[in-house]
Motif scaffolding. Sequence first.
Motif, short mmCIF file in Angstrom:
data_model
loop_
_atom_site.label_atom_id
_atom_site.label_comp_id
_atom_site.label_asym_id
_atom_site.label_seq_id
_atom_site.Cartn_x
_atom_site.Cartn_y
_atom_site.Cartn_z
N UNK A 1 0.70 -1.03 -0.08
CA UNK A 1 -0.02 -0.02 -0.06
C UNK A 1 0.75 1.26 0.09
N UNK A 2 0.47 2.21 -0.77
CA UNK A 2 1.25 3.47 -0.99
C UNK A 2 0.43 4.67 -0.19
N UNK A 3 0.99 5.24 0.75
CA UNK A 3 0.44 6.52 1.35
C UNK A 3 1.28 7.80 0.79
N UNK A 4 0.42 8.96 0.66
CA UNK A 4 1.25 10.16 0.20
C UNK A 4 1.16 10.89 1.64
N UNK A 5 2.27 11.40 1.85
CA UNK A 5 2.48 12.34 2.94
C UNK A 5 2.33 13.59 2.51
N UNK A 6 3.18 13.79 1.53
CA UNK A 6 3.13 15.34 0.95
C UNK A 6 3.80 15.31 -0.48
N UNK B 1 4.67 6.54 1.71
CA UNK B 1 5.07 5.52 3.14
C UNK B 1 4.62 4.30 2.33
N UNK B 2 5.33 3.23 2.46
CA UNK B 2 4.98 2.10 1.80
C UNK B 2 4.77 0.95 2.91
N UNK B 3 3.64 0.23 2.55
CA UNK B 3 3.39 -0.80 3.74
C UNK B 3 3.14 -2.16 3.01
N UNK B 4 4.27 -3.18 3.36
CA UNK B 4 3.91 -4.32 2.61
C UNK B 4 2.58 -4.88 2.83
#
Lengths: 679, 386
Positions: free
Chosen positions: A258-263, A282-285
């Motif tokens: 999963x990829x999250x965008x902080x900024x 931020x990547x979460x396996x």
Amino acid sequence: MQQGARARVPAVQALLELLSSMRFAISLLTVLAIASIIGTVVQQNEPANAYLNQFGQFWEPVFARMGLYSVYGAGWFVAILAFLVLSTMLCIIRQAAPMLREMRGFHEHAREISLRLFAHYASLVPTLPPEARRSAVTDYLAGTGFRFRIDERADGALIAARQGSAGRIGYFFAHAAIVLICAGGLLDGDLPLALHMYFGGKAPTSGNRPVADIPASARLGPDNWSYRGNVYIPEGGSADFAVLNIDDGVLLQSLPFEVALKRFHIDHYETGMPRRFASDLVLTDAESGQRFERTLEVNKPLTYRGVTLFQSGFDDGGSLLRFTVRDLAPGAHPPYPFSGEVGARIPLETLGYAYTLEITGFRPINVENMAASAPGGGFESFFGFGGGANAQGGKKPRNLGPSYTFKLRDAAGQAREFTNYMLPVEIDGRWYLYSGVRASQMEPFSYLRIPLDGEAGVDAWFAIRQLFFDPARRAALAARFAARNLDGDDGALRARLEEAAGHTLILFADGGFAAISEFIEKSIPEAERERSGAAFLQIIQGLTWDAWMMVREQAGQAALEPGEAHAPFVRDALIALADSGRYGAPFYLQLNAYEQRQATILQATRSPGKPLVYSGALLLALGVFGMLYIRERRLFVLLKNNETLVAMSSNRKTIDLDETFARHRDALAAALGDAAVKH
Amino acid sequence: MELAPSSSSAAPPPALAAPKRRAYGDWLYALALVTGACFAFLRYGQAMDGYDAAILVLHVPILAALGRAWRPFRPFLAIVAVLALAGIWLYQGDPARAEQTFFLKYLISSQAAIAWMSALFFIATGAYWLGLAVRSDFAERTGSALAWAASVMGATGLFVRWYESYLLGPDVGHIPISNLYEVFVLFSLITALLYLFYEGRYGTRKLGAFVLLTVSIAVAFLLWYAFTREAYQIQPLVPALQSYWMKVHVPANFVGYGGFALAAMAGAAYLLVSRGVLAGRLPAPKVLEDVMYKAIAIGFAFFTIATILGALWAAEAWGSYWSWDPKETWALIVWLNYAVWLHMRLTRGLRGAMLAWWALGGLLVTTFAFLGVNMFLSGLHSYGSL
Ligand code: HEM
């Protein structure tokens, strides 16, 4: 033997020979080059109606059948490539045995008579005995990087030497590389996905719906090993899938993380040009739940679990925009606040408009390079010499500030598109608020330029417009105009002027300047039209002035002295009044404040063919240099009792062979102490 | 294997005579290179990352090999180094000095140097043509000297421009091969140097008139472009161009283009000579054929490398090593075209005039790939979007 094989399967043999022939290769490469041109001339993978517009009803389907809109994936194009691979493979196979033989062999059994037929040969008159000559020759050959073999003969010995046969490995490298690269390209092309869809029963679906509603038939799992898709993530949001655009629909490809965008960052140069695009991710396996942070930039991709992520673009992630709605209908309510997010579709029925508002975009910065008004064109600055660094002064970038785009869609589904600037823009010392409008994507925007009153800002113009187009207040305006122009004059004349002014206002409200000229054409004799036009213009300008003054009075501002100083505002206001008749929106949407939220667009790819292609590329580079720059040379020295024969050959005809031969011949002659060179 | 008997007489060319003294020169030159690299490292080392340092080190053997294989390259490099360093020193970190310092203003600021290069290339072309017309060895020698001088100014201009870009701002600075103006200077320079190399190799200046003509056309375009578009301004790089790959991809491409331009001119001369036009004034067909092959060989080899590097770069910047973008596709077309040429040369019946025509046509294809695509077709290479 050869004969027999041919007799058995003549047709197959002939076909193989044709396919592996140099002439076939030449034709194939030429055809491939020409076919490749098509896709650079016809824009590839556009939406279907773009082609319909471009080619028309008749040709569009014809070209579609020929695959011209996606040439490089079309069957016939892939077939050409397949033939190239086949031909190259056959060529390698056919050449392998003779080439290897050539690489290893020395031709030490060459006959004297054929050596004498070489293009490069010389005959030396010996002074040393054969044994001494032999060691001198072998020393020379060893010292100059030749490998050799000696054939003892009845009348002497032939020393057959060769050099640079490694160049022939280049042939295998370069041609095998073509096969590897095409095979790798096939794995990374459209075919694997097409097969996956076919065997997995998957089909693209329409993209205009929430992710949750996408059916399983349009979702691809981790078993799909070749794809390229986009990942859209707003700031503060996340995604665990990529969107693949297929034809006019989409497929969802799940990602192993999963990829999250902080900024999302955009840095700029001083000139306002973007310098850096970067996403703090931020990547979460998906399996281990492991998290890590990375910043992705253009030219700095990230590969994780076989998927490579690239910074590919950016968009608005739903910025909150706060507007003032200025109703354009005369006598309507005063301006009121309103807000919405970029990407939202907001029905406006509750506000009393039969439209849906679609806020489509927001940009906080718009930098334009305005040509500096200082003189000095390219010529002088270039020959004014000086460094490139100084030439920079010619252009002055300036930031026009935030802009926003939106569409107003009516009940029938027709939309007009608007692009507005938040801040006024200065042109030649005067300030304007810009709003662009167009009825379709094909047209350029045409701009409404609202002038600013030095004291009242944009309010003045909007108030003037209310007054100008308000039937209820028209009479008052016309009366004021007539009174100002014919003050103290006889009543009849003034009444006529007042009537004319009122009439002009009605015409103008109906259809702007066009309505006035139409009226003139219809009802004024030709001879007087010019004069009458000028009169109308004077009246309408005068009316604008009076409207302005009335508006100022109402706002409690001082009246102004008529004169040249105010003429530009009157002119601009009048033009804007005329243009606003064609604006096509019931209100003006003015941006007051915003909270920006950006989104990044990443590209996610899995390309299993990459290792093949890269190793092919390496082989290709090595092979091409090998073939072109390692020269195979064969040197023959025949030692006879009364003669030394030197001959040379190569697999490529170049002039250096002349030089190389002459050098070896003379060096050998010197080493052998031979008296003379006879040809 | 060649079996046809023919005359085998050929005097050894002067370049192949190898006197002992040569070794001294080699060592001295290598020493100068090492010293230069050390100086650069000591002076600018703190601004370099690992890649920069590795590239700096790699330059030593590459330039050493080049200087060994081609001796006139050494004085060329030395003069360019002196002029470029003088330019940097004269600037003293202040871009305004381009207008104030005499030598910068009229000689070695990038624009002055490039203007000199342009002028010298024009005059060199004239000299070569004069030499061709009146069979004057002196005129041809002059042409050659002027072409060298023009190359020196062009190379100096590019190096100084590189420095100037950093004067605009540390984040703006970049190698000057990123817009059409800069690559036209590069093209003129590389084509001229390739030609001068073969001029020395074959010991004939007779092809100069033809090759310098293409260089002059390129320079004319450069000037037109500079005047009408103010293209000489140094612009910062868009993010997609901020990559190491650019530094190798673009020059390798231009060795390719230069080689192909040279081959086309040799082809044109070949066609004229084989029809008896200017026959005594141009090199023999055999020499022209050889020049054509050598030029296409070097062009093809470097173009292959350039295309591969381009693919590696594209993989990093756009996420795909090959996207059939118009510029890429046209590079492939150019490459295929010369692959065809190389195979034709190995095929009986397709040699001679056919090859010369093909090389000449190849220049059209190459020109389109170089310019036409930018002008008429759109795509990723236009950098319209991110
Ligand atoms: C894109 C495809 C190809 C490329 C880039 C390529 C490249 C080359 C190059 C650079 C040479 C060396 C030419 C020289 O030394 O002057 C060469 C030679 C050769 N090529 Fe290809 N080639 C390709 C396809 C083919 C195909 C399809 C065939 C077979 C039908 C073929 C057969 C040959 C042969 C027989 C030689 C001569 C080898 C020798 O005698 O050393 N090539 N090729």
